[in-house]
Design a protein around this motif. Sequence first.
Motif, PDB file in Angstrom:
ATOM      1  N   LEU A  47       3.407  -0.407 -13.146  1.00 47.63           N
ATOM      2  CA  LEU A  47       2.274  -1.308 -12.982  1.00 47.63           C
ATOM      3  C   LEU A  47       1.914  -1.361 -11.506  1.00 47.63           C
ATOM      4  O   LEU A  47       2.697  -1.846 -10.690  1.00 47.63           O
ATOM      5  CB  LEU A  47       2.627  -2.707 -13.503  1.00 47.63           C
ATOM      6  N   ALA A  48       0.749  -0.851 -11.158  1.00 50.47           N
ATOM      7  CA  ALA A  48       0.319  -0.798  -9.758  1.00 50.47           C
ATOM      8  C   ALA A  48      -0.587  -1.986  -9.449  1.00 50.47           C
ATOM      9  O   ALA A  48      -1.620  -2.174 -10.107  1.00 50.47           O
ATOM     10  CB  ALA A  48      -0.417   0.508  -9.479  1.00 50.47           C
ATOM     11  N   LEU A  49      -0.192  -2.786  -8.458  1.00 50.61           N
ATOM     12  CA  LEU A  49      -0.966  -3.962  -8.059  1.00 50.61           C
ATOM     13  C   LEU A  49      -1.184  -3.944  -6.546  1.00 50.61           C
ATOM     14  O   LEU A  49      -0.362  -3.439  -5.788  1.00 50.61           O
ATOM     15  CB  LEU A  49      -0.230  -5.247  -8.454  1.00 50.61           C
ATOM     16  N   THR A  50      -2.284  -4.529  -6.115  1.00 52.29           N
ATOM     17  CA  THR A  50      -2.601  -4.547  -4.694  1.00 52.29           C
ATOM     18  C   THR A  50      -1.847  -5.669  -3.983  1.00 52.29           C
ATOM     19  O   THR A  50      -1.396  -6.643  -4.603  1.00 52.29           O
ATOM     20  CB  THR A  50      -4.106  -4.749  -4.469  1.00 52.29           C
ATOM     21  N   THR A  51      -1.743  -5.543  -2.674  1.00 54.77           N
ATOM     22  CA  THR A  51      -1.088  -6.594  -1.888  1.00 54.77           C
ATOM     23  C   THR A  51      -1.924  -7.869  -1.851  1.00 54.77           C
ATOM     24  O   THR A  51      -1.381  -8.950  -1.600  1.00 54.77           O
ATOM     25  CB  THR A  51      -0.814  -6.108  -0.451  1.00 54.77           C
ATOM     26  N   TRP A  52      -3.226  -7.779  -2.098  1.00 57.35           N
ATOM     27  CA  TRP A  52      -4.063  -8.978  -2.183  1.00 57.35           C
ATOM     28  C   TRP A  52      -3.489  -9.939  -3.218  1.00 57.35           C
ATOM     29  O   TRP A  52      -3.524 -11.155  -3.041  1.00 57.35           O
ATOM     30  CB  TRP A  52      -5.492  -8.596  -2.562  1.00 57.35           C
ATOM     31  N   ALA A  53      -2.972  -9.382  -4.294  1.00 53.74           N
ATOM     32  CA  ALA A  53      -2.474 -10.185  -5.414  1.00 53.74           C
ATOM     33  C   ALA A  53      -0.991 -10.510  -5.303  1.00 53.74           C
ATOM     34  O   ALA A  53      -0.395 -10.981  -6.275  1.00 53.74           O
ATOM     35  CB  ALA A  53      -2.738  -9.451  -6.729  1.00 53.74           C
ATOM     36  N   ALA A  54      -0.387 -10.303  -4.138  1.00 48.54           N
ATOM     37  CA  ALA A  54       1.065 -10.452  -4.006  1.00 48.54           C
ATOM     38  C   ALA A  54       1.619 -11.779  -4.528  1.00 48.54           C
ATOM     39  O   ALA A  54       2.662 -11.784  -5.202  1.00 48.54           O
ATOM     40  CB  ALA A  54       1.481 -10.238  -2.548  1.00 48.54           C
ATOM     41  N   PRO A  55       0.978 -12.925  -4.281  1.00 46.58           N
ATOM     42  CA  PRO A  55       1.535 -14.175  -4.815  1.00 46.58           C
ATOM     43  C   PRO A  55       1.569 -14.218  -6.347  1.00 46.58           C
ATOM     44  O   PRO A  55       2.275 -15.051  -6.927  1.00 46.58           O
ATOM     45  CB  PRO A  55       0.588 -15.250  -4.270  1.00 46.58           C
ATOM     46  N   LEU A  56       0.808 -13.338  -6.994  1.00 49.94           N
ATOM     47  CA  LEU A  56       0.707 -13.343  -8.457  1.00 49.94           C
ATOM     48  C   LEU A  56       1.446 -12.180  -9.100  1.00 49.94           C
ATOM     49  O   LEU A  56       1.381 -12.011 -10.326  1.00 49.94           O
ATOM     50  CB  LEU A  56      -0.772 -13.284  -8.882  1.00 49.94           C
ATOM     51  N   ARG A  82       7.104  -2.268 -10.859  1.00 47.95           N
ATOM     52  CA  ARG A  82       5.930  -2.634 -10.063  1.00 47.95           C
ATOM     53  C   ARG A  82       5.815  -1.726  -8.840  1.00 47.95           C
ATOM     54  O   ARG A  82       6.803  -1.442  -8.165  1.00 47.95           O
ATOM     55  CB  ARG A  82       6.028  -4.085  -9.613  1.00 47.95           C
ATOM     56  N   SER A  83       4.614  -1.265  -8.577  1.00 43.87           N
ATOM     57  CA  SER A  83       4.360  -0.486  -7.370  1.00 43.87           C
ATOM     58  C   SER A  83       3.126  -1.053  -6.674  1.00 43.87           C
ATOM     59  O   SER A  83       2.367  -1.837  -7.256  1.00 43.87           O
ATOM     60  CB  SER A  83       4.141   0.998  -7.704  1.00 43.87           C
ATOM     61  N   ILE A  84       2.948  -0.663  -5.428  1.00 45.17           N
ATOM     62  CA  ILE A  84       1.824  -1.176  -4.645  1.00 45.17           C
ATOM     63  C   ILE A  84       0.664  -0.186  -4.698  1.00 45.17           C
ATOM     64  O   ILE A  84       0.819   0.999  -4.411  1.00 45.17           O
ATOM     65  CB  ILE A  84       2.244  -1.431  -3.188  1.00 45.17           C
ATOM     66  N   LEU A  85      -0.485  -0.692  -5.071  1.00 42.42           N
ATOM     67  CA  LEU A  85      -1.709   0.096  -5.108  1.00 42.42           C
ATOM     68  C   LEU A  85      -2.450  -0.102  -3.791  1.00 42.42           C
ATOM     69  O   LEU A  85      -2.779  -1.234  -3.415  1.00 42.42           O
ATOM     70  CB  LEU A  85      -2.583  -0.345  -6.276  1.00 42.42           C
ATOM     71  N   ASP A  86      -2.712   0.979  -3.097  1.00 40.40           N
ATOM     72  CA  ASP A  86      -3.435   0.917  -1.827  1.00 40.40           C
ATOM     73  C   ASP A  86      -4.930   0.978  -2.111  1.00 40.40           C
ATOM     74  O   ASP A  86      -5.478   2.034  -2.420  1.00 40.40           O
ATOM     75  CB  ASP A  86      -3.015   2.076  -0.923  1.00 40.40           C
ATOM     76  N   ARG A  87      -5.587  -0.179  -2.029  1.00 45.74           N
ATOM     77  CA  ARG A  87      -7.032  -0.255  -2.250  1.00 45.74           C
ATOM     78  C   ARG A  87      -7.655  -0.849  -0.982  1.00 45.74           C
ATOM     79  O   ARG A  87      -7.658  -2.059  -0.789  1.00 45.74           O
ATOM     80  CB  ARG A  87      -7.344  -1.119  -3.465  1.00 45.74           C
ATOM     81  N   PRO A  88      -8.166  -0.014  -0.094  1.00 45.84           N
ATOM     82  CA  PRO A  88      -8.689  -0.505   1.190  1.00 45.84           C
ATOM     83  C   PRO A  88      -9.828  -1.496   1.004  1.00 45.84           C
ATOM     84  O   PRO A  88     -10.582  -1.431   0.018  1.00 45.84           O
ATOM     85  CB  PRO A  88      -9.167   0.772   1.893  1.00 45.84           C
ATOM     86  N   ALA A  89      -9.951  -2.393   1.961  1.00 45.30           N
ATOM     87  CA  ALA A  89     -11.039  -3.362   1.933  1.00 45.30           C
ATOM     88  C   ALA A  89     -12.335  -2.713   2.379  1.00 45.30           C
ATOM     89  O   ALA A  89     -12.340  -1.831   3.245  1.00 45.30           O
ATOM     90  CB  ALA A  89     -10.706  -4.542   2.851  1.00 45.30           C
ATOM     91  N   ALA A  90     -13.440  -3.130   1.770  1.00 44.49           N
ATOM     92  CA  ALA A  90     -14.761  -2.653   2.188  1.00 44.49           C
ATOM     93  C   ALA A  90     -15.211  -3.435   3.420  1.00 44.49           C
ATOM     94  O   ALA A  90     -14.751  -4.560   3.664  1.00 44.49           O
ATOM     95  CB  ALA A  90     -15.766  -2.829   1.051  1.00 44.49           C
ATOM     96  N   LYS A  91     -16.094  -2.840   4.198  1.00 44.65           N
ATOM     97  CA  LYS A  91     -16.618  -3.533   5.375  1.00 44.65           C
ATOM     98  C   LYS A  91     -17.542  -4.664   4.944  1.00 44.65           C
ATOM     99  O   LYS A  91     -18.340  -4.518   4.022  1.00 44.65           O
ATOM    100  CB  LYS A  91     -17.357  -2.551   6.273  1.00 44.65           C
ATOM    101  N   LEU A  92     -17.422  -5.795   5.640  1.00 46.66           N
ATOM    102  CA  LEU A  92     -18.213  -6.969   5.306  1.00 46.66           C
ATOM    103  C   LEU A  92     -19.408  -7.086   6.249  1.00 46.66           C
ATOM    104  O   LEU A  92     -19.254  -7.236   7.464  1.00 46.66           O
ATOM    105  CB  LEU A  92     -17.359  -8.238   5.408  1.00 46.66           C
ATOM    106  N   GLY A  93     -20.605  -7.030   5.690  1.00 48.52           N
ATOM    107  CA  GLY A  93     -21.812  -7.264   6.461  1.00 48.52           C
ATOM    108  C   GLY A  93     -21.950  -6.346   7.661  1.00 48.52           C
ATOM    109  O   GLY A  93     -21.325  -5.287   7.759  1.00 48.52           O
ATOM    110  N   GLU A  94     -22.790  -6.751   8.590  1.00 45.74           N
ATOM    111  CA  GLU A  94     -23.024  -5.960   9.799  1.00 45.74           C
ATOM    112  C   GLU A  94     -21.854  -6.063  10.771  1.00 45.74           C
ATOM    113  O   GLU A  94     -21.730  -5.246  11.681  1.00 45.74           O
ATOM    114  CB  GLU A  94     -24.322  -6.421  10.473  1.00 45.74           C
ATOM    115  N   ILE A  95     -21.017  -7.075  10.593  1.00 47.50           N
ATOM    116  CA  ILE A  95     -19.864  -7.251  11.472  1.00 47.50           C
ATOM    117  C   ILE A  95     -18.896  -6.081  11.321  1.00 47.50           C
ATOM    118  O   ILE A  95     -18.256  -5.652  12.273  1.00 47.50           O
ATOM    119  CB  ILE A  95     -19.150  -8.580  11.146  1.00 47.50           C
ATOM    120  N   GLY A  96     -18.768  -5.569  10.100  1.00 45.86           N
ATOM    121  CA  GLY A  96     -17.875  -4.447   9.867  1.00 45.86           C
ATOM    122  C   GLY A  96     -16.424  -4.828   9.699  1.00 45.86           C
ATOM    123  O   GLY A  96     -15.541  -3.971   9.709  1.00 45.86           O
ATOM    124  N   LEU A  97     -16.137  -6.113   9.530  1.00 43.93           N
ATOM    125  CA  LEU A  97     -14.766  -6.578   9.308  1.00 43.93           C
ATOM    126  C   LEU A  97     -14.254  -6.030   7.978  1.00 43.93           C
ATOM    127  O   LEU A  97     -14.938  -6.094   6.957  1.00 43.93           O
ATOM    128  CB  LEU A  97     -14.734  -8.107   9.295  1.00 43.93           C
TER     129      LEU A  97
END
Length: 360
Positions: A47-56, A82-97
Motif C-alpha cells: 500500500l503506497a501512501l504519500t507523506t502528506w497523509a502520514a498522520p493517517l 506500507r510504502s511511501i509514494l513520492d508525489r511532488p507538490a505542484a507549484k502554487l500560483g505565481e509565487i511558485g511555492l
Amino acid sequence: MANGQIDSASVTNVLSTLKDPETGRSLVKLNQVKDIQIENGQLSLELALTTWAAPLWQDVQASVEEELRSSFPQLSSVTVRRSILDRPAAKLGEIGLTAKSVIAVGSGKGGVGKSTVAASLALGLKRAGCKVGLMDADVYGPSIPHLLGLTGRPTIEGERIRPIDKDGMPVMSMGFLVPKDEAVIWRGPMLHGAVTQFLRDTRWGDLDYLIIDMPPGTGDIALTLSQLLPLTGAVIVCTPQDVALLDAVKAIAMFRKVRISVLGLIENMSGFVCAGCGQQHDIFGRGGARRRAEELDVPFLGDVPIQLQIRELGDEGRTDANFDDPATAARLEGICYRLVKNLADAAAAAPPQPQLPVLG
C-alpha cells in the motif's frame, strides 16, 4: 465472495471504494495498491501512501486490512506492507511555492500562545512523517526562532534565501534578519514585500505542509496571503474566556472575508492540573472554544492545558521537547491528526478546487 476464488482482480475490486487521503480518489485507480500476492490462503500486498497523509497512515492501513478480512474470511492471514509514494507538490500560483497544503495559524489577539501552537503543529506533522516548513509571518513580534532555539542568519544562494534548518525542517522568520533589541517599524507595503519574499524567494523545497505563524489580530497580512497563493485554510488559536473568544470570532470573520477557509479552532491554556493535589483548576474557564466552534460551524481541533513545562521549554528554545512528555504529546498529536483527517475527509467528499485570490 467468501466461497469464490480470490485473485488480484477480486482484491482490487474490494478495495476500489477506499480513497487516497490526499486526493480523495480511489487508491486502486491511482495504482497505490501494488504487488498483490495470494498463496496458500495468505494474502499480501503493498500500500503506497504519500507523506502528506502520514498522520493517517495507520488508519488507512487498518481500513485496507479490515476490508480484506471481512470480504475474504477464508484467508488465514492478510499482510499489508506500507510504502511511501513520492508525489511532488505542484507549484502554487505565481509565487511558485511547492507545497501541497498552506495553513495559516492566527488569533484574534496576542498572548494566547499562537506561536507556540504554530511551532507545535509544524513539529507534530514533521514527527508524524510529513515534509513541513515553518514560516514566521509575525513580523513585529517574531518568536519562532526563540521557541525553536534557532540562531544564525539565512544565506543567499543563487538569488534565493536558504532558510534556517531545524532538524530537517526549513524555518524562515524576520527574527533571523533583525537584531533582538530592534523593533520593526513598517507600513503595509513593506510588510507585503517581506511576506512575498519569504514565500517566493525562500528555498522551501518540496513540502507537504507550510505552516505560517500569523501576526495576532486582524491586520492585512491575511489579505496579502490570499492575493499571493491559494491557502488551504486557517487555524485559529484562542483561550477559553469570553473576552478572548470575542476576538477569535473576529479573526474567523476576517479569514472568511478574504475567502480563506477556517479549518478549525484550538483552545490553548485550557485548564490547569495542579501537580500537588491533582485537581484541575479552570483559570480561564474551559470548553468555551468548543462551544463557540459548534455555534460557528467550525471544526474543533482540540485543547492544550496550561502546563509549566510548555512555558519553560519554550523559554529554553526546546519546544520540540514537549513531545517527550506522553500526555502533552498525545494532545498535540491529536490536534495534528484531526487537522489532517478533516482535510482528507473534505477531499474525499469533493476534490478541492483552487481558491481564487481576492483583489483590491
